[in-house]
Design an enzyme around this catalytic site. Structure first.
Site, short mmCIF file in Angstrom:
data_model
loop_
_atom_site.label_atom_id
_atom_site.label_comp_id
_atom_site.label_asym_id
_atom_site.label_seq_id
_atom_site.Cartn_x
_atom_site.Cartn_y
_atom_site.Cartn_z
N GLY A 7 4.07 2.14 -2.58
CA GLY A 7 2.71 1.72 -2.88
C GLY A 7 2.31 0.67 -1.87
N GLY A 9 -0.70 -0.35 -0.60
CA GLY A 9 -2.12 -0.67 -0.55
C GLY A 9 -2.27 -2.11 -0.09
N LYS A 78 -0.31 0.45 -8.31
CA LYS A 78 -0.92 -0.01 -9.55
C LYS A 78 0.01 0.44 -10.68
CE LYS A 78 -4.89 -1.98 -8.31
NZ LYS A 78 -6.12 -1.27 -7.99
N LYS A 186 0.17 -15.31 -16.10
CA LYS A 186 -0.73 -14.52 -15.26
C LYS A 186 -1.36 -13.39 -16.08
CE LYS A 186 -1.51 -12.85 -10.69
NZ LYS A 186 -1.08 -11.93 -9.65
N ASN A 190 -5.31 -12.67 -16.36
CA ASN A 190 -5.90 -11.35 -16.05
C ASN A 190 -6.51 -10.70 -17.29
OD1 ASN A 190 -5.32 -11.36 -13.31
ND2 ASN A 190 -3.28 -10.51 -13.59
N SER A 257 -9.87 -7.01 -9.56
CA SER A 257 -9.52 -5.62 -9.20
C SER A 257 -9.94 -4.64 -10.30
CB SER A 257 -8.02 -5.51 -8.95
OG SER A 257 -7.31 -5.86 -10.11
N GLU A 269 -5.87 -0.99 -14.74
CA GLU A 269 -4.56 -1.42 -15.25
C GLU A 269 -4.67 -1.98 -16.67
OE1 GLU A 269 -1.64 -2.53 -11.67
OE2 GLU A 269 -3.19 -4.03 -11.90
#
Ligand code: NAD
Length: 312
Positions: A7, A9, A78, A186, A190, A257, A269
């Site tokens: 991944g 990205g 993700k 975190k 989020n 995001s 997510e």
């Protein structure tokens, strides 16, 4: 160290570029062919506070084309793609390969442990920011850190070696036995800002446009932290609330995001953030009504985008 990044990205390219610059042997594994081709043809364009440059010498291919078995596989898809991505590199994960996740959300350790013995799973948290500007171009400004820990707590020196390699690439990495606290804090951040912005269409700064925005953000944070505490994870309430207030005051135009995913019509997510919080809250017998409502709203938005619910 021979490192594959699954991944590649925004975050995978940032970490891959910095690790390659520091002398590690890095292969980026991704399914975005335009990104892979751009890296092949002109190298990876990396823009950080140190300036813009091209990183050459990076391997870049699709996961099923990965050869050999690396010392470290760093997972940066993700979270909704982790399982399928790991399935596609089953032959690439050898008996000496350690697998590290620095993805956001909860449930990453469990997902990795379905593919690799838990004794070789490393978990962690990073607050480095990154954006993919286009194929082969990644940007990251500001400072961040990485905190990691072997999932089973014991360390034969390999986790410290991984930390030293990341630290040597300028990623400010340390082994931290309290990494679950950092992960949950975190998640709280989020769960509040990502999902509220994604559901409302607000940028982070626009969340103070009505008193309800700030109150909702605060309620979501407190619910998540209550679940963390029920799981025996020590968290700092004030630090989390301050981080949310700081982001709303200072990162005013930022689109998290999850909002970017909604705007682009991509799945989010949400399952690994508010969804995992709800699942764990139910196990602990705790009500998390604000998280549950946000999860429901995002599920509706995603369903509409899949055209299951026709637009009005
Ligand atoms: P991204 O969407 O930019 O990158 C994910 C990459 O995974 C894409 O290039 C995609 O093509 C690739 N991918 C999808 N399916 C794949 C598969 N089956 N095999 C291989 N590659 C596959 O996402 P990102 O912003 O780099 O975030 C990655 C993770 O890091 C997320 O969990 C995110 O929450 C977390 N994170 C992001 C940031 C940030 O600032 N971007 C900061 C900290 C943590």
């Amino acid at each position: 160290m021979n490192i594959s990044i699954l991944g590649a990205g925004a975050m995978g390219s940032l970490f891959g570029g910095l690790l390659a610059e520091s002398g590690q042997q890095v292969t980026l594994l991704d399914i975005n062919d335009r990104h892979l081709q751009a890296i092949h043809s002109r190298g990876l364009s990396l823009e950080t506070d140190a300036g813009q440059r091209y990183v050459h010498g990076l391997g870049a291919c699709r996961p099923e084309q990965a050869s050999g078995q690396p010392d470290l596989l760093l997972v940066f898809t993700k979270t909704l793609h982790t399982d399928s991505a790991l399935r596609s590199v089953a032959g690439h994960i050898g008996p000496q390969t350690w697998v590290l996740t620095l993805q956001n959300g909860l449930g990453n350790a469990e997902t990795l442990s379905r593919h690799v013995p838990a004794s070789r799973v490393v978990i962690g948290m990073t607050n480095w920011p990154a954006d993919l500007l286009g194929p082969g171009q990644v940007r990251s400004h500001g400072l961040g850190e990485v905190r990691i820990m072997g999932l089973q707590g014991h360390d034969d020196g390999r986790v410290a070696q991984v930390a030293a390699v990341l630290d040597g690439a300028g990623l400010h990495c340390a082994v931290d036995r309290e990494v679950w606290s950092a992960i949950w804090e975190k998640v709280a951040f989020n769960a509040a800002l990502n999902s509220l912005c994604a559901a409302s269409g607000c940028t982070v700064g626009q969340l103070d446009g009505a008193p309800e925005g700030l109150a909702l953000a605060r309620s979501i944070v407190l619910e998540v932290l209550a679940v963390a505490q029920a799981q025996g994870v020590a968290v700092d309430r004030q630090r989390c609330l301050d981080a949310v207030s700081y982001a709303i005051a200072h990162h005013r135009t930022h689109k998290p995001s999850m909002l970017q995913d909604v705007l682009a019509g991509r799945p989010t997510e949400i399952a690994s953030i508010n969804g995992e919080v709800l699942a764990r809250a139910r196990q602990a017998g705790i009500a998390v009504p604000h998280n549950e409502t946000l999860l429901g709203l995002l599920r509706l938005i995603e369903a509409r985008q899949r055209r299951r619910v026709p637009s009005l």
